[in-house]
Write a protein that holds these residues in place. Sequence first.
Motif, PDB file in Angstrom:
ATOM      1  N   ALA A  59      -4.264   1.659 -17.177  1.00 40.64           N
ATOM      2  CA  ALA A  59      -3.514   0.862 -17.706  1.00 40.64           C
ATOM      3  C   ALA A  59      -1.810   1.231 -16.973  1.00 40.64           C
ATOM      4  CB  ALA A  59      -3.178   1.085 -19.052  1.00 40.64           C
ATOM      5  N   ASP A 111      -7.899  -8.660 -19.688  1.00 34.08           N
ATOM      6  CA  ASP A 111      -7.124  -8.823 -20.745  1.00 34.08           C
ATOM      7  C   ASP A 111      -7.354  -7.846 -22.203  1.00 34.08           C
ATOM      8  OD1 ASP A 111      -5.250 -10.222 -19.285  1.00 34.08           O
ATOM      9  OD2 ASP A 111      -6.085 -12.173 -19.950  1.00 34.08           O
ATOM     10  N   ARG A 114      -6.514  -4.263 -21.444  1.00 38.38           N
ATOM     11  CA  ARG A 114      -5.336  -4.005 -21.774  1.00 38.38           C
ATOM     12  C   ARG A 114      -5.157  -4.205 -23.447  1.00 38.38           C
ATOM     13  NH1 ARG A 114      -4.426  -5.960 -16.847  1.00 38.38           N
ATOM     14  NH2 ARG A 114      -4.808  -7.991 -16.783  1.00 38.38           N
ATOM     15  N   ASP A 118      -3.724  -1.196 -25.479  1.00 37.81           N
ATOM     16  CA  ASP A 118      -2.605  -1.335 -26.740  1.00 37.81           C
ATOM     17  C   ASP A 118      -2.752  -0.872 -28.030  1.00 37.81           C
ATOM     18  OD1 ASP A 118      -1.108  -2.136 -24.473  1.00 37.81           O
ATOM     19  OD2 ASP A 118      -1.488  -4.397 -24.995  1.00 37.81           O
TER      20      ASP A 118
END
Length: 167
Positions: A59, A111, A114, A118
């Motif tokens: 990331a 995605d 990610r 997060d």
Amino acid sequence: MPASTSAAASPGPAEIVEIEKCLTRVTYLAGRARQHEYLMAMAGLTLDRAAVAILRRLAESAPMRPGVLAGLLAVEASHVTRQVHQLERAGYVIRTADPHDRRAQRVELTDAGRAAVDRIREAARAGMRLALADWSDEDLQLAELFHRLVDDFVTRAEVPADLGPRA
């Protein structure tokens, strides 16, 4: 003290001793299995510590070869290969051809990867907010000193220390 005795052999200023003790304690606390389990529960994920380290590192950078990733994490390439395979099966990373060498592959986050990072970061930050809830704005300036400390460690990591005479 004799001239041949290295300054590094002595305990050093009390502040350095205390900083080293604190860093050792923080490292221990952050690396505990129970802490990782708590973080995963807060993030709603079921990843092991090695997978989290890989996701966080990806990331923070452009896609990279598994061997480069292993070097950055200071682990054996086989460990990264195994973890990347599991993360790929789970849909968190994909392998793509390296544009500079089509025979090689690079690993990058999907995605879902990610989103997982997060969630991990938010869970970790929630824990930090709780721990630091009573700190003043002035106390929170510690972040600047932490960045400086890490930068100085990185800068000097490859420089051999003179540890003085060996016993």
